[in-house]
Design a protein around this motif. Structure first.
Motif: not given
Length: 442
Positions: A275-282
């Motif tokens: 989604i939304d070209n996200a590139h990381a998540s915490h």
């Protein structure tokens, strides 16, 4: 008639309003800038808050573990500090069901190692007396990477129905002499998930039953456990960071284990890139849904219109077999503004509520206004499918005082308690304090 009833029920659900504030109180730990991380509502309706803080005039202790106990009105009953050297971290706290007179604090403790002539960071559990906060027992585990200045720590703890205690965290985290020295305050890479089962001996001390390390899979590493919760009668769910392709970039991860044997049932990674070209998540927060799902909350990192990193809230739902059910994101409508979520609870109606901080990062947008760079407390409420019911900021940036929602407690009566990293409450001279905001039921 059935259609009309369904429409009325839907309208009633959508009519939920943000709850009003009952009270907010701040708590100061001497001259330290203090930061709450987590805790629980106690059996008497009060609150146990765990965190850590810094006294910039102290050259011996860089960061101190802090614990606070209040009654149901927010009146402070006691506060405790732990740590006499180096960096120390208070990450999570619970009240024991098998002995409600005791509290358990999970974190990381620095100890001077005379053989190595250096300070070493260890995984640590502390047993506190609920009456006065006095430390009854301190148990810290050996750091096998001490010679390489690796760092260990616990991030969360849970009590099982049989009275055993399971703590999760990280071992062999990145070298403390390189990079950011206060790295465990946030996320730390380079290590592996740690899971330890303890017994409590006559309520006076901990002993280790099992201690295992989860290194990941062929596809991803698992650098750090973040939260652990009981899942049913037999299992535990552990949220953790994952690093896809072993590249050091953090993403959401989840492991389901048998609590008795610590046998891994499955381990999954849930990258944000869909989604939304996200590139990381915490993955800062974890809860179990009323329908048996496991839900992780935190943030996803995207690029804004100028290709500058920006954080959005993220909430995912995962089945008991490890299948992603849904993945919800929410981005600020204000330019350059981040939403970073750290607390998540299941609500009385089966939905979810998240507590977050929202504001502009000064380093990334130095020309933005001082007000926009002043952080505020944000709450985000959804139904059981992750659909937003309401969202509200609960603090103002008019006085340029930073506040951020670090944790949320869904109280037994349906109300909420928000643990706040606060400049508006507590001492105005420290730079930050513990605060608790009590909200009505929504």
């Amino acid at each position: 008639m059935l259609l009309l009833l369904s429409l009325l029920l839907c309208a009633e659900t959508l009519a939920i309003d943000p709850p009003a504030v009952q009270w907010v109180k701040g708590y100061t730990f001497g001259q330290d800038e203090s930061h709450p991380h987590a805790g629980v509502e106690t059996l008497d309706g009060g609150f146990f808050v765990v965190g850590d803080g810094v006294n910039y005039n102290n050259n011996t202790v860089n960061r101190t573990i802090m614990a606070l106990r209040t009654d149901s009105t927010g009146k402070q009953l006691w506060q405790t500090t732990i740590g006499n050297t180096g960096y120390n971290y208070g990450k999570y706290g619970i009240q024991l069901k098998h002995n409600p007179g005791m509290l358990v604090l999970a974190g990381a403790l620095s100890v001077y190692n005379h053989t190595l002539d250096c300070i070493v960071l260890h995984r640590a559990l502390f047993l506190l007396d609920d009456k006065d906060g006095s430390v009854q027992d301190t148990t810290f585990l050996a750091n096998t990477g001490a010679r390489e200045h690796k760092r260990d720590g616990y991030m969360s703890v849970v009590e099982r129905n049989d009275g055993s205690i399971i703590a999760v965290g990280f071992v062999n985290g990145e070298n403390s002499t390189k990079g950011y020295v206060d790295e465990p305050m946030f996320l730390i890479g380079g290590g592996s998930v740690s899971v330890t089962k303890f017994t409590l001996n006559n309520d006076t001390g901990f002993s280790v039953e099992q201690d295992i390390v989860i290194t990941g899979t062929e596809d991803f590493d698992t650098p750090q456990a973040m939260r652990v919760l009981n899942y049913g009668q037999e299992n535990i769910a552990i949220s953790h960071t994952t690093s896809l392709n072993h590249d050091g970039n953090f993403e959401f991860g989840l492991t389901l284990m048998e609590a008795s044997s610590l046998k891994i049932l499955w381990t999954r990674s849930f990258p944000a890139a869909n989604i939304d070209n996200a590139h990381a998540s915490h993955p800062y927060a974890l809860t179990v849904g009323t329908n048996g799902t496991i839900n992780i909350g935190g943030l996803a990192v995207i690029y804004d219109r100028n290709h500058i990193e920006q954080c959005q809230g993220r909430l995912v739902s995962i089945s008991n077999s490890g299948t992603l059910q849904w993945d919800k994101r929410f981005t600020s409508v204000l330019p350059d503004t981040n939403i970073e979520c750290y607390g998540l609870q299941t609500t009385y109606d089966g939905g979810y509520i998240m507590t977050c901080g929202t504001g502009v990062e000064p380093e990334l947008h130095p020309k933005d206004s001082p007000k926009s760079k002043t952080w505020r407390v944000l709450l985000h409420r959804t139904d059981r499918d992750g659909v937003q019911l309401w969202q509200k900021t609960y603090t103002s940036n008019d006085q340029l005082q930073n506040n951020a929602g670090e944790y949320i407690v869904a109280c037994r009566d349906g109300s909420y308690a928000v643990y706040i990293d606060s400049q508006s409450w507590g001492s105005p001279t420290t730079g930050g304090n513990f605060a608790i905001g009590k909200l009505d039921k929504d």
